[in-house]
Scaffold this motif. Structure first.
Motif, mmCIF file in Angstrom:
data_model
loop_
_atom_site.group_PDB
_atom_site.id
_atom_site.type_symbol
_atom_site.label_atom_id
_atom_site.label_comp_id
_atom_site.label_asym_id
_atom_site.label_seq_id
_atom_site.Cartn_x
_atom_site.Cartn_y
_atom_site.Cartn_z
ATOM 1 N N LEU A 85 31.068 -6.561 -26.762
ATOM 2 C CA LEU A 85 29.620 -6.482 -26.606
ATOM 3 C C LEU A 85 29.360 -6.005 -25.192
ATOM 4 N N ARG A 86 28.779 -4.842 -25.039
ATOM 5 C CA ARG A 86 28.596 -4.243 -23.722
ATOM 6 C C ARG A 86 27.210 -3.623 -23.593
ATOM 7 N N LEU A 87 26.722 -3.622 -22.362
ATOM 8 C CA LEU A 87 25.488 -2.929 -22.022
ATOM 9 C C LEU A 87 25.856 -1.784 -21.102
ATOM 10 N N HIS A 88 25.537 -0.570 -21.502
ATOM 11 C CA HIS A 88 25.912 0.620 -20.745
ATOM 12 C C HIS A 88 24.670 1.288 -20.177
ATOM 13 N N PHE A 89 24.797 1.751 -18.948
ATOM 14 C CA PHE A 89 23.767 2.576 -18.336
ATOM 15 C C PHE A 89 23.854 3.951 -18.983
ATOM 16 N N SER A 90 22.767 4.452 -19.535
ATOM 17 C CA SER A 90 22.787 5.764 -20.186
ATOM 18 C C SER A 90 22.438 6.877 -19.213
ATOM 19 N N ARG A 91 21.261 6.777 -18.619
ATOM 20 C CA ARG A 91 20.854 7.838 -17.704
ATOM 21 C C ARG A 91 19.693 7.346 -16.850
ATOM 22 N N ALA A 92 19.452 8.055 -15.764
ATOM 23 C CA ALA A 92 18.298 7.812 -14.899
ATOM 24 C C ALA A 92 17.541 9.123 -14.770
ATOM 25 N N ASN B 89 6.728 11.639 -12.871
ATOM 26 C CA ASN B 89 5.554 11.279 -12.070
ATOM 27 C C ASN B 89 5.902 10.335 -10.923
ATOM 28 N N ASP B 90 6.963 10.644 -10.202
ATOM 29 C CA ASP B 90 7.436 9.881 -9.042
ATOM 30 C C ASP B 90 7.886 8.454 -9.372
ATOM 31 N N ILE B 91 8.145 8.175 -10.620
ATOM 32 C CA ILE B 91 8.669 6.867 -11.024
ATOM 33 C C ILE B 91 10.090 7.066 -11.536
ATOM 34 N N LEU B 92 10.994 6.222 -11.057
ATOM 35 C CA LEU B 92 12.381 6.245 -11.526
ATOM 36 C C LEU B 92 12.477 5.419 -12.803
ATOM 37 N N TYR B 93 12.997 6.030 -13.858
ATOM 38 C CA TYR B 93 13.196 5.364 -15.141
ATOM 39 C C TYR B 93 14.688 5.339 -15.455
ATOM 40 N N THR B 94 15.061 4.438 -16.317
ATOM 41 C CA THR B 94 16.431 4.389 -16.792
ATOM 42 C C THR B 94 16.451 4.064 -18.276
ATOM 43 N N ILE C 196 12.744 2.435 -19.177
ATOM 44 C CA ILE C 196 12.568 1.222 -18.389
ATOM 45 C C ILE C 196 12.088 1.662 -17.002
ATOM 46 N N GLU C 197 10.901 1.237 -16.643
ATOM 47 C CA GLU C 197 10.340 1.626 -15.351
ATOM 48 C C GLU C 197 11.026 0.812 -14.253
ATOM 49 N N VAL C 198 11.614 1.521 -13.286
ATOM 50 C CA VAL C 198 12.380 0.839 -12.241
ATOM 51 C C VAL C 198 11.565 0.706 -10.968
ATOM 52 N N ILE C 199 11.198 1.835 -10.339
ATOM 53 C CA ILE C 199 10.503 1.771 -9.045
ATOM 54 C C ILE C 199 9.900 3.141 -8.732
ATOM 55 N N ASN C 200 8.887 3.138 -7.888
ATOM 56 C CA ASN C 200 8.312 4.374 -7.384
ATOM 57 C C ASN C 200 9.293 4.954 -6.366
ATOM 58 N N ILE C 201 9.656 6.227 -6.518
ATOM 59 C CA ILE C 201 10.675 6.820 -5.639
ATOM 60 C C ILE C 201 10.186 6.994 -4.205
ATOM 61 N N GLU D 192 18.925 14.569 -5.549
ATOM 62 C CA GLU D 192 19.666 15.270 -6.590
ATOM 63 C C GLU D 192 19.110 14.968 -7.962
ATOM 64 N N LEU D 193 18.761 13.743 -8.187
ATOM 65 C CA LEU D 193 18.221 13.334 -9.485
ATOM 66 C C LEU D 193 16.865 14.000 -9.723
ATOM 67 N N TYR D 194 16.057 14.079 -8.683
ATOM 68 C CA TYR D 194 14.741 14.681 -8.799
ATOM 69 C C TYR D 194 14.837 16.154 -9.148
#
Length: 191
Positions: A22-29, A33-38, A128-133, A185-187
Motif C-alpha cells: 500500500l503506497r502513496l506516490h507523488f504523481s506530478r506538480a 494561476n500562480d498556485i502550486l498544485y500536486t 491538491i492546492e499547495v501554496i502560492n508560488i 523550471e516547473l513554471y
C-alpha cells in the motif's frame, strides 16, 4: 543462539515477501494561476482491497489518511514549507446497501453498490492546492514527501472494547520522496 537468529531472519524475510503493498506516490506538480498544485496516486494490491472490503462489510469504518509535505531542500537541514492532510472515510450504509466514500476537502459523499468502482475515487487525488508560488524563493529546490496511513473505527461504539483487542488501530506506511524540482523550471515547463 546463532541458529535461533538465523531462523528468525529466515522467517522475517519470508514474511516480508507476503507483505501487503500500500503506497502513496507523488504523481506530478504543476502551476496554474500562480498556485502550486500536486497530484498523488495510491497503489494497492488485490489482497488489500479484499481486507478493506471485509472490514467495511463487517461494520468497520476505514479512514485512509494522506499527508503531503512540500519541503525546501537545504544544505544541512531540510525545512517543511507546507503540510497538507487529507482523508477519505469509507463505510457501508446498511440502510441503502451502498458503499460510501466521504471526501475531506469537499465533505461530499460518493455512493455506489460496487466497492471496487468506488475505490477509484480513493486511489487518485488531483489538483491538491499547495501554496502560492509568490511566497516561495524561486531559486530554491523543493521536493514532496508523501505518507499514507489507514485507521479503523468501529461503527458500533458498544463493541469498541472487543474491536480494539482483535484489530490494529492504525497502519502507517513509510515516507516516499519525489524528485527535486525548482519553481522556475516547473513554471516554464507548464507553459
Amino acid at each position: 543462539m546463532k541458529r535461533i537468529l538465523i531462523l528468525f531472519f529466515i522467517i522475517s524475510s519470508c514474511l516480508s515477501l507476503h507483505a501487503y503493498e500500500l503506497r502513496l506516490h507523488f504523481s506530478r506538480a504543476y502551476i496554474y494561476n500562480d498556485i502550486l498544485y500536486t497530484d498523488v496516486q495510491t497503489s494497492y494490491n488485490d489482497e488489500i482491497y479484499k481486507n478493506i472490503k471485509r472490514y467495511i462489510d463487517n461494520g468497520i469504518i476505514v479512514f485512509i489518511n494522506f499527508r503531503i509535505d512540500l519541503v525546501n531542500k537545504n544544505w544541512f537541514i531540510d525545512s517543511n514549507v507546507r503540510e497538507i492532510y487529507l482523508y477519505r472515510k469509507i463505510y457501508y450504509d446498511f440502510f441503502t446497501r451502498e458503499y460510501v466514500v466521504l471526501n475531506s476537502e469537499t465533505m461530499r459523499e460518493i455512493r455506489n453498490t460496487n466497492l471496487k468502482a468506488l475505490m477509484k475515487n480513493v486511489s487518485h487525488i488531483n489538483r491538491i492546492e499547495v501554496i502560492n508560488i509568490n511566497k516561495l524563493n524561486q531559486k530554491n529546490n523543493f521536493f514532496f514527501k508523501t505518507r499514507l496511513s489507514m485507521q479503523f473505527q468501529n461503527a458500533y461504539p458498544y463493541l469498541s472494547v472487543f474491536f480494539n483487542i482483535i484489530t490494529p488501530i492504525q497502519y502507517r506506511i513509510k515516507w516516499l520522496k519525489s524528485e527535486e524540482f525548482n519553481i522556475k523550471e516547473l513554471y516554464y515547463n507548464n507553459m
